[in-house]
Design a protein around this motif. Structure first.
Motif, PDB file in Angstrom:
ATOM      1  N   CYS A   9       0.675 -23.053   6.200  1.00  0.00           N
ATOM      2  CA  CYS A   9      -0.259 -22.184   5.474  1.00  0.00           C
ATOM      3  C   CYS A   9      -1.592 -22.889   5.239  1.00  0.00           C
ATOM      4  O   CYS A   9      -2.649 -22.258   5.331  1.00  0.00           O
ATOM      5  N   LEU A  10      -1.546 -24.176   4.945  1.00  0.00           N
ATOM      6  CA  LEU A  10      -2.789 -24.926   4.781  1.00  0.00           C
ATOM      7  C   LEU A  10      -3.581 -24.949   6.086  1.00  0.00           C
ATOM      8  O   LEU A  10      -4.802 -24.756   6.084  1.00  0.00           O
TER       9      LEU A  10
ATOM     10  N   ALA B 279       2.582 -21.751  -2.787  1.00  0.00           N
ATOM     11  CA  ALA B 279       2.497 -21.307  -4.188  1.00  0.00           C
ATOM     12  C   ALA B 279       1.270 -20.420  -4.377  1.00  0.00           C
ATOM     13  O   ALA B 279       1.337 -19.371  -5.037  1.00  0.00           O
ATOM     14  N   GLN B 280       0.158 -20.819  -3.781  1.00  0.00           N
ATOM     15  CA  GLN B 280      -1.059 -20.003  -3.859  1.00  0.00           C
ATOM     16  C   GLN B 280      -0.866 -18.687  -3.107  1.00  0.00           C
ATOM     17  O   GLN B 280      -1.297 -17.628  -3.575  1.00  0.00           O
ATOM     18  N   LEU B 281      -0.203 -18.753  -1.966  1.00  0.00           N
ATOM     19  CA  LEU B 281       0.074 -17.550  -1.177  1.00  0.00           C
ATOM     20  C   LEU B 281       0.914 -16.564  -1.989  1.00  0.00           C
ATOM     21  O   LEU B 281       0.609 -15.368  -2.035  1.00  0.00           O
ATOM     22  N   ALA B 282       1.955 -17.064  -2.652  1.00  0.00           N
ATOM     23  CA  ALA B 282       2.810 -16.195  -3.471  1.00  0.00           C
ATOM     24  C   ALA B 282       2.006 -15.543  -4.583  1.00  0.00           C
ATOM     25  O   ALA B 282       2.165 -14.346  -4.861  1.00  0.00           O
ATOM     26  N   ALA B 283       1.132 -16.322  -5.214  1.00  0.00           N
ATOM     27  CA  ALA B 283       0.293 -15.765  -6.288  1.00  0.00           C
ATOM     28  C   ALA B 283      -0.643 -14.698  -5.731  1.00  0.00           C
ATOM     29  O   ALA B 283      -0.811 -13.636  -6.342  1.00  0.00           O
TER      30      ALA B 283
ATOM     31  N   ARG C 253      -4.700 -12.527   5.055  1.00  0.00           N
ATOM     32  CA  ARG C 253      -4.716 -12.100   6.452  1.00  0.00           C
ATOM     33  C   ARG C 253      -4.589 -13.301   7.399  1.00  0.00           C
ATOM     34  O   ARG C 253      -3.869 -13.256   8.386  1.00  0.00           O
ATOM     35  N   ALA C 254      -5.259 -14.408   7.054  1.00  0.00           N
ATOM     36  CA  ALA C 254      -5.205 -15.608   7.893  1.00  0.00           C
ATOM     37  C   ALA C 254      -3.827 -16.263   7.858  1.00  0.00           C
ATOM     38  O   ALA C 254      -3.384 -16.850   8.852  1.00  0.00           O
ATOM     39  N   ALA C 255      -3.147 -16.164   6.727  1.00  0.00           N
ATOM     40  CA  ALA C 255      -1.820 -16.777   6.591  1.00  0.00           C
ATOM     41  C   ALA C 255      -0.725 -15.952   7.253  1.00  0.00           C
ATOM     42  O   ALA C 255       0.329 -16.491   7.610  1.00  0.00           O
ATOM     43  N   ARG C 256      -0.954 -14.664   7.425  1.00  0.00           N
ATOM     44  CA  ARG C 256       0.085 -13.759   7.930  1.00  0.00           C
ATOM     45  C   ARG C 256       0.746 -14.224   9.232  1.00  0.00           C
ATOM     46  O   ARG C 256       1.980 -14.238   9.326  1.00  0.00           O
TER      47      ARG C 256
ATOM     48  N   ARG D 204       5.549 -16.167  11.928  1.00  0.00           N
ATOM     49  CA  ARG D 204       6.171 -17.127  12.852  1.00  0.00           C
ATOM     50  C   ARG D 204       7.282 -17.895  12.150  1.00  0.00           C
ATOM     51  O   ARG D 204       8.366 -18.103  12.712  1.00  0.00           O
ATOM     52  N   PHE D 205       7.037 -18.315  10.916  1.00  0.00           N
ATOM     53  CA  PHE D 205       8.035 -19.052  10.148  1.00  0.00           C
ATOM     54  C   PHE D 205       9.289 -18.204   9.946  1.00  0.00           C
ATOM     55  O   PHE D 205      10.414 -18.672  10.167  1.00  0.00           O
TER      56      PHE D 205
END
Length: 141
Positions: A27-28, A36-40, A104-107, A112-113
């Motif tokens: 994610c980074l 944790a930031q993604l979940a928030a 959107r960038a993390a999706r 994939r994960f």
């Protein structure tokens, strides 16, 4: 080798650590945010009018941890705080355009994960594991 069932707590901790560090790195790399930031960000996006207290409940974190998380997300420009319409001491958290861009960038990394986990566990194993972990996460002994 001891029966794996007798080491379940240890194995859950080890698996959680491995999954978290791998997912954080991905994610980074993809979006510049941790899991944790993604979940928030997901919770704020999905929870209209979400306050810090409700975010803490949603994430299963102490309010002090959420205060620091919200501060980092605000400083990064990923969320904004505005006055709560009826609670004078509360603030409502809102996703900014940059926060939406980060999601959107993390999706692709998240997709994939999950695909890798599904391949590792099989479709049935993935579904059963998710259901079992959901029950454990909501267990009240």
């Amino acid at each position: 080798m001891p029966d794996p069932d007798q080491r379940l707590f240890f194995l859950l901790q080890r698996a959680a650590h491995r999954l978290r560090t791998t997912a954080d790195r991905r994610c980074l790399d993809a979006a510049g945010i941790t899991t944790a930031q993604l979940a928030a960000l997901f919770a704020i996006r999905d929870g209209s009018g979400l306050t810090q207290r409700r975010l803490a409940d949603t994430l299963g974190l102490r309010e002090s941890a959420v205060t620091a998380l919200v501060r980092r997300l605000t400083e990064a420009g990923l969320i904004a705080r505005r006055a709560h319409p009826s609670e004078h001491r509360a603030v409502v958290l809102e996703l900014t355009g940059a926060g939406d861009d980060a999601l959107r960038a993390a999706r692709p990394a998240v997709d994939r994960f999950n695909a890798e986990l599904r391949a590792l566990l099989g479709d049935d194993g993935f579904t059963r594991t998710a259901a079992a972990l959901h029950r454990l996460a909501h267990w009240e002994p």
